[in-house]
Scaffold this motif. Structure first.
Motif, short mmCIF file in Angstrom:
data_model
loop_
_atom_site.label_atom_id
_atom_site.label_comp_id
_atom_site.label_asym_id
_atom_site.label_seq_id
_atom_site.Cartn_x
_atom_site.Cartn_y
_atom_site.Cartn_z
N TRP A 17 -16.42 -18.57 -48.78
CA TRP A 17 -16.07 -19.76 -48.01
C TRP A 17 -17.29 -20.21 -47.23
CZ3 TRP A 17 -11.82 -22.48 -48.64
CH2 TRP A 17 -10.64 -21.86 -49.09
N GLU A 112 -10.40 -25.79 -46.93
CA GLU A 112 -9.52 -25.42 -45.83
C GLU A 112 -10.13 -25.95 -44.54
OE1 GLU A 112 -6.69 -23.69 -45.56
OE2 GLU A 112 -6.48 -22.76 -47.55
N MET A 119 -14.16 -26.08 -44.42
CA MET A 119 -14.70 -24.98 -45.22
C MET A 119 -14.37 -25.23 -46.69
SD MET A 119 -15.75 -22.86 -42.72
CE MET A 119 -16.11 -21.35 -43.64
N TRP A 121 -14.53 -23.37 -50.66
CA TRP A 121 -14.71 -22.13 -51.44
C TRP A 121 -15.58 -22.45 -52.65
CZ3 TRP A 121 -14.00 -16.97 -51.46
CH2 TRP A 121 -14.04 -16.31 -52.70
N PRO A 129 -10.04 -18.51 -54.38
CA PRO A 129 -10.44 -17.76 -53.17
C PRO A 129 -9.94 -16.31 -53.18
CG PRO A 129 -9.70 -19.95 -52.57
CD PRO A 129 -9.46 -19.82 -54.05
N ASP A 132 -9.30 -14.85 -46.93
CA ASP A 132 -8.99 -15.99 -46.06
C ASP A 132 -10.02 -16.12 -44.95
OD1 ASP A 132 -6.65 -16.70 -47.37
OD2 ASP A 132 -5.50 -15.19 -46.27
N ILE A 133 -10.09 -17.32 -44.41
CA ILE A 133 -10.90 -17.52 -43.20
C ILE A 133 -9.94 -17.31 -42.03
CG2 ILE A 133 -12.51 -19.11 -42.05
CD1 ILE A 133 -11.57 -20.90 -44.66
#
Ligand code: FES
Ligand code: FE2
Length: 350
Positions: A17, A112, A119, A121, A129, A132-133
């Motif tokens: 990300w 996202e 962000m 990916w 992805p 997760d962020i």
């Protein structure tokens, strides 16, 4: 004999990300031409507020969608012949035909929006992805100030910048800090690496014990908590422009002391110090070579652990047949006046 590579680094573009903008800098209906991951891209926000990232070139006859293109509803319109595309890159209308072209497709990347950042990916093989962020609560907390941001273009791959974090010795020599952070732990778990260090901060009222905790979620997103004098949180994001260059964005917030003027003075002073450090680091990063098997001191930081963690993000593998990967040109060095230089604690002065 040293084998010198003709390449700047042995690394391809990593997957993960990456920050491609700040949320409030992209309004509905706007399109921005961008260059990241060695590609020409368009970032756009539809009329409902959804942000999308696509490759820039229209599959019809190659126009750049970011120069003269438009957003209509939830579609992107090409400036050349008016073809329309949905966020997933499919052709949805050819205005001078009753049919669409099902084969005409612009590449799309997962996006996202979190913590005020946009962000994207990136994976060279288009894999979905893999992590997760996280939400960073301080960026959504009324006890913390509005954000302060900075961004930089660096002529080096992200890994050279990120390695700075485990390099405790350089603080004394590059940043002229009297006290250097002392590593407490460095743990990698899949794509996440957590580093804890303690640092003494000299203040007019004596030495204050502080800490710096940095958590990295893949190559593109790190959260750094600074404590001791004042609680500051930094989101540090490296985004590859291509294999050898990256954009670094910083987003800071500071715990409010209940006085807006004081908050902004303290926040600005902290950000100025980090900004100064990046300006000191930049000529080192821009001009350094990458050495796959470095000659380390026994007291150096956890470079090997860091490099092992970093290696997992290269889907194409890493080329390791040379001993030295130098830059292709030289970049200017600027002397920055620092308090320690002024006050005689410069480590190079004696
Ligand atoms: S090049 Fe985009 S519509 Fe023709
Ligand atoms: Fe540094």
């Amino acid at each position: 004999m040293t084998v010198t590579s003709s390449k700047r680094s042995p690394f391809p573009i990593p997957f993960g990300w990456f920050q491609i903008g700040w949320q409030d800098e992209l309004k509905p209906g706007e399109i921005q031409p961008l260059e990241y991951f060695g590609k020409h891209l368009v970032l756009w926000r539809d009329d409902k507020g959804v942000a999308s990232l696509n490759s820039a070139f229209c599959p019809h006859l190659g126009a750049h969608l970011g120069f003269g293109g438009a957003v209509t509803g939830e579609e992107l319109v090409c400036p050349f012949h008016g073809w329309r595309f949905t966020a997933d890159g499919k052709n949805s209308l050819i205005p001078y035909s009753t049919r669409i072209n099902k084969k005409a497709c612009v590449e799309s990347f997962p996006v996202e929006e979190r913590n005020g950042l946009i962000m994207a990916w990136y994976h060279p093989d288009g894999e979905e992805p893999m992590w997760d962020i996280p939400e960073v609560p301080e960026f959504n907390d009324p006890d913390f100030t509005d954000v302060i941001t900075r961004d930089y273009e660096i002529e080096a791959p992200w890994q050279d910048l990120a390695e700075n974090g485990v390099d405790s010795a350089h603080f004394r020599y590059v940043h002229h800090t009297e006290e250097v952070p002392e590593l407490v732990s460095y743990d990698a778990d899949g794509p996440v690496a957590r580093m804890k260090s303690i640092q003494k901060f000299p203040t007019p009222r004596g030495i204050v014990d502080g800490y710096i905790n940095a958590d990295s979620y893949g190559p593109g997103f790190s959260v750094v908590h600074f404590g001791g004098i004042v609680d500051t949180v930094l989101m540090g994001c490296n985004t590859p422009v291509d294999e050898n260059r990256c954009e670094m964005r910083f987003t800071f917030t500071v715990r409010s002391m209940g006085d807006a003027e004081l908050d902004s003075t303290v926040g600005e002073a902290f950000v100025d110090e980090i900004h100064k450090q990046v300006r000191e680091d930049a000529p080192i990063w821009n001009n350094k070579a990458y050495i796959p098997r470095p000659a380390l001191a026994d007291t150096d930081g956890p470079f090997t652990k860091f490099r092992k963690w970093a290696a997992q993000f290269y889907a194409e593998g890493v080329e390791t047949d040379a001993d030295l990967y130098p830059p292709s040109q030289q970049y200017p060095y600027e002397v920055i006046e620092t308090a320690s230089r002024k006050h005689g604690s410069d480590p190079f002065a004696d």
